[in-house]
Scaffold this motif. Structure first.
Motif, PDB file in Angstrom:
ATOM      1  N   PHE A   1       0.837  -1.197   0.000  1.00  0.00           N
ATOM      2  CA  PHE A   1       0.000   0.000   0.000  1.00  0.00           C
ATOM      3  C   PHE A   1       0.873   1.250   0.000  1.00  0.00           C
ATOM      4  O   PHE A   1       0.626   2.200  -0.758  1.00  0.00           O
ATOM      5  N   TYR A   2       1.901   1.270   0.831  1.00  0.00           N
ATOM      6  CA  TYR A   2       2.784   2.434   0.918  1.00  0.00           C
ATOM      7  C   TYR A   2       3.518   2.666  -0.400  1.00  0.00           C
ATOM      8  O   TYR A   2       3.613   3.810  -0.886  1.00  0.00           O
ATOM      9  N   ILE A   3       4.036   1.596  -1.006  1.00  0.00           N
ATOM     10  CA  ILE A   3       4.759   1.736  -2.277  1.00  0.00           C
ATOM     11  C   ILE A   3       3.839   2.275  -3.361  1.00  0.00           C
ATOM     12  O   ILE A   3       4.212   3.157  -4.142  1.00  0.00           O
ATOM     13  N   LEU A   4       2.607   1.765  -3.424  1.00  0.00           N
ATOM     14  CA  LEU A   4       1.665   2.231  -4.432  1.00  0.00           C
ATOM     15  C   LEU A   4       1.283   3.692  -4.194  1.00  0.00           C
ATOM     16  O   LEU A   4       1.203   4.484  -5.134  1.00  0.00           O
ATOM     17  N   ARG A   5       1.039   4.042  -2.940  1.00  0.00           N
ATOM     18  CA  ARG A   5       0.602   5.407  -2.650  1.00  0.00           C
ATOM     19  C   ARG A   5       1.701   6.429  -2.916  1.00  0.00           C
ATOM     20  O   ARG A   5       1.443   7.506  -3.468  1.00  0.00           O
ATOM     21  N   HIS A   6       2.951   6.107  -2.577  1.00  0.00           N
ATOM     22  CA  HIS A   6       4.024   7.102  -2.625  1.00  0.00           C
ATOM     23  C   HIS A   6       5.062   6.873  -3.716  1.00  0.00           C
ATOM     24  O   HIS A   6       5.861   7.775  -3.985  1.00  0.00           O
ATOM     25  N   GLY A   7       5.083   5.683  -4.329  1.00  0.00           N
ATOM     26  CA  GLY A   7       6.110   5.416  -5.316  1.00  0.00           C
ATOM     27  C   GLY A   7       7.475   5.234  -4.670  1.00  0.00           C
ATOM     28  O   GLY A   7       7.612   5.199  -3.451  1.00  0.00           O
ATOM     29  N   VAL A   8       8.508   5.114  -5.512  1.00  0.00           N
ATOM     30  CA  VAL A   8       9.878   4.908  -5.027  1.00  0.00           C
ATOM     31  C   VAL A   8      10.806   5.842  -5.782  1.00  0.00           C
ATOM     32  O   VAL A   8      10.846   5.822  -7.022  1.00  0.00           O
ATOM     33  N   LYS A   9      11.554   6.659  -5.047  1.00  0.00           N
ATOM     34  CA  LYS A   9      12.506   7.579  -5.677  1.00  0.00           C
ATOM     35  C   LYS A   9      13.597   6.811  -6.438  1.00  0.00           C
ATOM     36  O   LYS A   9      13.956   5.702  -6.084  1.00  0.00           O
TER      37      LYS A   9
ATOM     38  N   TRP B   1       0.879   6.967  -6.584  1.00  0.00           N
ATOM     39  CA  TRP B   1      -0.475   6.754  -7.108  1.00  0.00           C
ATOM     40  C   TRP B   1      -0.997   8.045  -7.732  1.00  0.00           C
ATOM     41  O   TRP B   1      -0.772   9.139  -7.214  1.00  0.00           O
ATOM     42  N   GLY B   2      -1.711   7.898  -8.831  1.00  0.00           N
ATOM     43  CA  GLY B   2      -2.049   9.040  -9.647  1.00  0.00           C
ATOM     44  C   GLY B   2      -3.181   9.917  -9.176  1.00  0.00           C
ATOM     45  O   GLY B   2      -3.492  10.911  -9.842  1.00  0.00           O
ATOM     46  N   ALA B   3      -3.837   9.603  -8.067  1.00  0.00           N
ATOM     47  CA  ALA B   3      -4.943  10.421  -7.581  1.00  0.00           C
ATOM     48  C   ALA B   3      -4.918  10.455  -6.058  1.00  0.00           C
ATOM     49  O   ALA B   3      -4.900   9.411  -5.411  1.00  0.00           O
ATOM     50  N   ALA B   4      -4.915  11.653  -5.512  1.00  0.00           N
ATOM     51  CA  ALA B   4      -4.889  11.808  -4.056  1.00  0.00           C
ATOM     52  C   ALA B   4      -6.228  11.390  -3.453  1.00  0.00           C
ATOM     53  O   ALA B   4      -7.279  11.507  -4.084  1.00  0.00           O
ATOM     54  N   LYS B   5      -6.173  10.893  -2.234  1.00  0.00           N
ATOM     55  CA  LYS B   5      -7.351  10.531  -1.444  1.00  0.00           C
ATOM     56  C   LYS B   5      -8.198   9.436  -2.090  1.00  0.00           C
ATOM     57  O   LYS B   5      -9.395   9.345  -1.835  1.00  0.00           O
ATOM     58  N   ARG B   6      -7.579   8.616  -2.930  1.00  0.00           N
ATOM     59  CA  ARG B   6      -8.300   7.472  -3.492  1.00  0.00           C
ATOM     60  C   ARG B   6      -7.705   6.178  -2.928  1.00  0.00           C
ATOM     61  O   ARG B   6      -7.259   5.303  -3.658  1.00  0.00           O
ATOM     62  N   ASP B   7      -7.716   6.109  -1.593  1.00  0.00           N
ATOM     63  CA  ASP B   7      -7.210   4.908  -0.937  1.00  0.00           C
ATOM     64  C   ASP B   7      -8.011   3.676  -1.324  1.00  0.00           C
ATOM     65  O   ASP B   7      -7.497   2.551  -1.273  1.00  0.00           O
ATOM     66  N   ASP B   8      -9.277   3.863  -1.706  1.00  0.00           N
ATOM     67  CA  ASP B   8     -10.081   2.716  -2.126  1.00  0.00           C
ATOM     68  C   ASP B   8      -9.482   2.071  -3.376  1.00  0.00           C
ATOM     69  O   ASP B   8      -9.448   0.841  -3.496  1.00  0.00           O
ATOM     70  N   GLU B   9      -8.984   2.887  -4.297  1.00  0.00           N
ATOM     71  CA  GLU B   9      -8.355   2.339  -5.497  1.00  0.00           C
ATOM     72  C   GLU B   9      -7.051   1.627  -5.154  1.00  0.00           C
ATOM     73  O   GLU B   9      -6.743   0.573  -5.719  1.00  0.00           O
ATOM     74  N   ILE B  10      -6.279   2.209  -4.234  1.00  0.00           N
ATOM     75  CA  ILE B  10      -5.014   1.574  -3.838  1.00  0.00           C
ATOM     76  C   ILE B  10      -5.282   0.240  -3.160  1.00  0.00           C
ATOM     77  O   ILE B  10      -4.577  -0.748  -3.397  1.00  0.00           O
ATOM     78  N   ARG B  11      -6.306   0.184  -2.297  1.00  0.00           N
ATOM     79  CA  ARG B  11      -6.658  -1.070  -1.641  1.00  0.00           C
ATOM     80  C   ARG B  11      -6.974  -2.162  -2.667  1.00  0.00           C
ATOM     81  O   ARG B  11      -6.535  -3.315  -2.528  1.00  0.00           O
TER      82      ARG B  11
END
Length: 355
Positions: A122-130, A137-147
């Motif tokens: 979940f963290y990797i998808l939400r924030h990516g990796v430098k 993840w391409g849209a803020a506050k869409r934790d439902d999509e990340i889940r």
């Protein structure tokens, strides 16, 4: 000979090291070409640092409740096929040889996913990796999509090629509809998730499009394309569409049978009050004042109850202060005025389901 260390000598030594490093960077001698690869120790150190960072930050910045789910994976699979499979590959599908020349190359998730917990994925998808090709993840506050994407990735190690094709829509008629009026096959990606009949393949997070207002569907696609409406899945799907293609797609789905414009909602009488009269004591207007045949906003009667409830909770959960005078902020204001215990009854009532 004995060298006596003093603070001045230590400071001068450190300054010399910094200047030497800057001179080395300025010279351009260091080879940053991806084709040159990393030394083994460099690769180990970078991955070791990344793993430790993910483990630490995911503890504080990921949901603590279980993420895995047995439903709602069609949209995640469709997004994966469109945006992720070229780098990571998929069951029965090799990754792009060009993308595998990146440094570091994207991992095979059928193997790599086993090394991470749900919270870490979940963290990797939400924030990516430098310093890699992994984006946030391409849209803020869409934790439902990340889940949903975490749940999909979690299943990749045991997923067959046939199961992947079924989930992602590649085996469900994607691209088989007549799209001659649309030019290139721009309908295929839509059909993969929404189905050739526009009914969303029975998924709780995918709305029924058939019978919806053409103008609303075209406006929604435009909003997804320019980021006014948040969704990584739909944003990626709409980003490359031209205005003509958006209108053609909207007209195509609106012409399908689906939502009945003459249908009557049924169910909980408390929900009927909200739909027909609203709750004046809570400054909640009637749903019917904006939604329905001949109204400017989308049709709701006959829409999937799970989808309506999820959208209301999404708007309701936006805790920031907003200006209700702006059109895009109307629904968050309205959703906050709906009592939480009436969201599901209201959604079922509009869908026409039992109380």
């Amino acid at each position: 000979m004995t060298i006596r260390l003093t603070w001045k000598r230590v400071a001068a030594g450190l300054l010399g090291i910094v200047l030497a490093g800057l001179l080395f960077a300025w010279s351009g001698v260091f080879n940053i070409a991806a084709s040159s690869g990393h030394w083994a120790v460099t690769e180990w150190f970078l991955h070791w640092t990344m793993r430790n960072s993910v483990k630490t930050h995911s503890f504080f910045d990921s949901p603590k409740d279980p993420i895995a789910t047995d439903g709602g994976l069609v949209s995640a699979a469709g997004h994966f096929a469109a945006a992720c499979a070229s780098c990571h590959g998929a069951p029965g599908q090799r990754p792009s040889p060009v993308m595998q020349k990146a440094m570091p190359p994207a991992p095979d998730l059928a193997i790599n996913a086993r090394q991470w917990t749900d919270a870490q994925l979940f963290y990797i998808l939400r924030h990516g990796v430098k310093y890699s090709g992994m984006p946030a993840w391409g849209a803020a506050k869409r934790d439902d999509e990340i889940r949903r994407m975490v749940a999909f990735v979690r299943r990749l190690p045991g997923m067959t090629a046939a199961q992947y094709r079924a989930l992602s829509g590649q085996a469900q008629g994607a691209g088989t509809a007549d799209v001659r009026a649309l030019g290139d096959n721009v309908l295929a990606g839509c059909v993969a998730c929404h189905g050739a009949d526009g009914r969303g393949r029975g998924q709780p997070d995918i709305p029924i499009l058939g019978g919806q207002h053409t103008s609303y569907l075209a406006a929604a696609l435009a909003a997804y394309a320019d980021g006014r409406r948040a969704s990584a899945v739909m944003g990626n799907a709409a980003a490359t569409l031209t205005a003509d293609e958006r209108h053609a797609l909207a007209a195509h789905f609106a012409a399908l049978p689906g939502l009945r414009r003459d249908a009557t909602p049924a169910g909980d009488p408390r929900a009927r009050v909200i739909v027909e009269r609203g709750l004046p004591e809570r400054q909640l207007p009637a749903c019917a004042s904006c939604h329905g045949a001949g109204k400017p906003q989308p049709l709701l009667v006959g829409q999937r109850a799970d989808y309506i409830a999820a959208r209301l909770r999404y708007w309701k959960g936006d805790g920031k202060e907003i200006d209700a005078r702006l059109p895009q902020n109307v629904m968050p204001v309205i959703a906050r005025r709906i009592p939480e215990e009436l969201i599901d009854p209201l959604a079922r009532y509009l869908a026409g389901g039992p109380p």
